[in-house]
Scaffold this motif. Sequence first.
Motif, PDB file in Angstrom:
ATOM      1  N   ALA A 200    -115.786  81.171   4.273  1.00 11.77           N
ATOM      2  CA  ALA A 200    -114.921  82.221   4.818  1.00 11.77           C
ATOM      3  C   ALA A 200    -115.636  83.154   5.788  1.00 11.77           C
ATOM      4  O   ALA A 200    -115.029  83.672   6.734  1.00 11.77           O
TER       5      ALA A 200
ATOM      6  N   SER B 202    -115.599  82.563   9.896  1.00 10.10           N
ATOM      7  CA  SER B 202    -114.342  82.916  10.555  1.00 10.10           C
ATOM      8  C   SER B 202    -114.168  84.422  10.627  1.00 10.10           C
ATOM      9  O   SER B 202    -113.715  84.968  11.646  1.00 10.10           O
ATOM     10  N   ALA B 203    -114.536  85.120   9.533  1.00  9.76           N
ATOM     11  CA  ALA B 203    -114.416  86.580   9.529  1.00  9.76           C
ATOM     12  C   ALA B 203    -115.324  87.208  10.580  1.00  9.76           C
ATOM     13  O   ALA B 203    -114.922  88.147  11.281  1.00  9.76           O
TER      14      ALA B 203
ATOM     15  N   SER C  54    -113.954  86.777  14.018  1.00 13.07           N
ATOM     16  CA  SER C  54    -112.812  87.656  14.306  1.00 13.07           C
ATOM     17  C   SER C  54    -113.247  89.032  14.784  1.00 13.07           C
ATOM     18  O   SER C  54    -112.444  89.773  15.360  1.00 13.07           O
TER      19      SER C  54
ATOM     20  N   ASP D 161    -110.497  84.979   0.966  1.00 12.16           N
ATOM     21  CA  ASP D 161    -109.865  84.372   2.142  1.00 12.16           C
ATOM     22  C   ASP D 161    -108.365  84.283   1.900  1.00 12.16           C
ATOM     23  O   ASP D 161    -107.892  83.473   1.094  1.00 12.16           O
TER      24      ASP D 161
ATOM     25  N   GLY E 256    -109.498  91.646   1.638  1.00 11.95           N
ATOM     26  CA  GLY E 256    -109.757  90.767   2.769  1.00 11.95           C
ATOM     27  C   GLY E 256    -111.144  90.925   3.360  1.00 11.95           C
ATOM     28  O   GLY E 256    -111.927  91.810   2.979  1.00 11.95           O
ATOM     29  N   TRP E 257    -111.445  90.095   4.350  1.00 10.70           N
ATOM     30  CA  TRP E 257    -112.781  89.963   4.892  1.00 10.70           C
ATOM     31  C   TRP E 257    -113.105  90.947   6.018  1.00 10.70           C
ATOM     32  O   TRP E 257    -114.268  91.053   6.428  1.00 10.70           O
ATOM     33  N   GLN E 258    -112.127  91.663   6.540  1.00 11.30           N
ATOM     34  CA  GLN E 258    -112.398  92.473   7.721  1.00 11.30           C
ATOM     35  C   GLN E 258    -113.452  93.545   7.468  1.00 11.30           C
ATOM     36  O   GLN E 258    -114.362  93.749   8.271  1.00 11.30           O
TER      37      GLN E 258
ATOM     38  N   ALA F 105    -116.900  91.900   7.082  1.00  6.50           N
ATOM     39  CA  ALA F 105    -117.377  91.381   8.358  1.00  6.50           C
ATOM     40  C   ALA F 105    -117.917  92.505   9.243  1.00  6.50           C
ATOM     41  O   ALA F 105    -118.964  92.360   9.886  1.00  6.50           O
TER      42      ALA F 105
END
Length: 482
Positions: free
Chosen positions: A25, A28-29, A32, A253, A465-467, A470
Amino acid sequence: MNVLQVSAEIFPLLKTGGLADIAGALPSALQSVGCQVRVVLPGFPAILADLTDSWVLAELTAPWGERLQVRQGRLRTLELDAYVIDLPHLYERPGSPYEDAWRQPYADNHRRFALLGWVAAQLAHGLDPHWQPQVVHSHDWHAGLTSAYMAFMPHRSPRVATVFTVHNLAYQGVFSPACFYELGLPHAAFAVNGVEFYGQVSFMKAGLYYADHITTVSPTYAREIQTPEQGCGFDGLLRTRSGALSGILNAVDDAVWNPATDPYVTDTYDVDHLGGKARCKASLQQELGLSVQSETPLFGIVSRLTGQKGLHLVLGALDFVLSRGGQLVLLGTGEAHLESIFKAKAAQYPQAVSVRIGYDEAYAHRVFAATDVTLVPSQFEPCGLTQMYGLKYGSLPLVHRVGGLADTVVDCSLENLAEGRANGFVFDDFNQPALERAMARAFALYARKTEWKKVRACGMRQDLGWQSAARQYVTLYQHLYA
């Protein structure tokens, strides 16, 4: 920023635990939020099978003399650029990535995972003339030698920063001192200020000592591993490196773990439309031969069956659960004696206990969707993803207050209920009476449907979530590379 991620496994191609979920995961994070990420992986069959448009980037000789190829291509499933070590002699084997069919570690694991770090170091120092990483981010002991190899290579400009993430300090990659002479590191590396650990070689220590910065997978775990109780012999080293140690909480994810879109569950649902969850529960109860009762709280365990996970406490408390009318569903594999005892309990109480030994990703999703309570009574837990999956699927976590469990689960105490913060059940003392008291709170809350629904909604609405993670990683990378 160019980031090279180094890991032994990656979801959904190869998974033995939470490490793979994060490795799958995080790229991709990071992309972004503006990073360009590539991964380097061992050439396990499942990974090579997914590698498309590949070519041989380089043919190299390992430090102990074996020839290998480094293939470059794209992982089709993840839509991610990758470098894969192609050496079937080391990676094309039955069993898990780390153990044979008899659950014995492969005798040459030191070579298999030293090579992962060694190839990552070559990539950091220009092996690919068309792409240069600025940060090399390696994960757990399997990739621990990455920063050690980089530390003893000629310095280059610009410098490449190194980050090492500890997913579980208890797994340390310890090998006999004789193995050191196959690794290609200088003699100076086999020292207290190096990879030596009580007379042996530790890949985990290599990462802890040589990386520019160490991260763990939760803020609480970052503090805990600096203590003798949870430092696993490294607490002194970690205290000396406390200025280069931080905790960044793992995430979930949403593309994989989302009850509204999950292809594995019987009925999809979300926090505002929970009829599907009730149908998931009834369906699983019926399939497993459990009594189909909506008023019965269904407890779930999806876990490795090891002492760390506190499952002996669950076995001790199982009669308490059954006496209150509860049910238990378990999915996992691990220590033989735990497997045996849980299977015996399922045979003894077929209408209340179901045990499936093994790993089954689709079934795991169905367990979270069907259950009311997710049990995670771990003695220690660096982060834990299971409790996060439970929150996402409306299965309230019941956890021991350690590591990432403490960072993500808020107990259903009166004050937390009044403030609308409660999302599960937490116990402090690692013993059976404390676990049973938390279970009693779960039964009591389950009987109060209005309050149960409010707590469940609080958990399902939690941002996991991953935001955020990240952005924290990018801030760290920029600081190290500046």
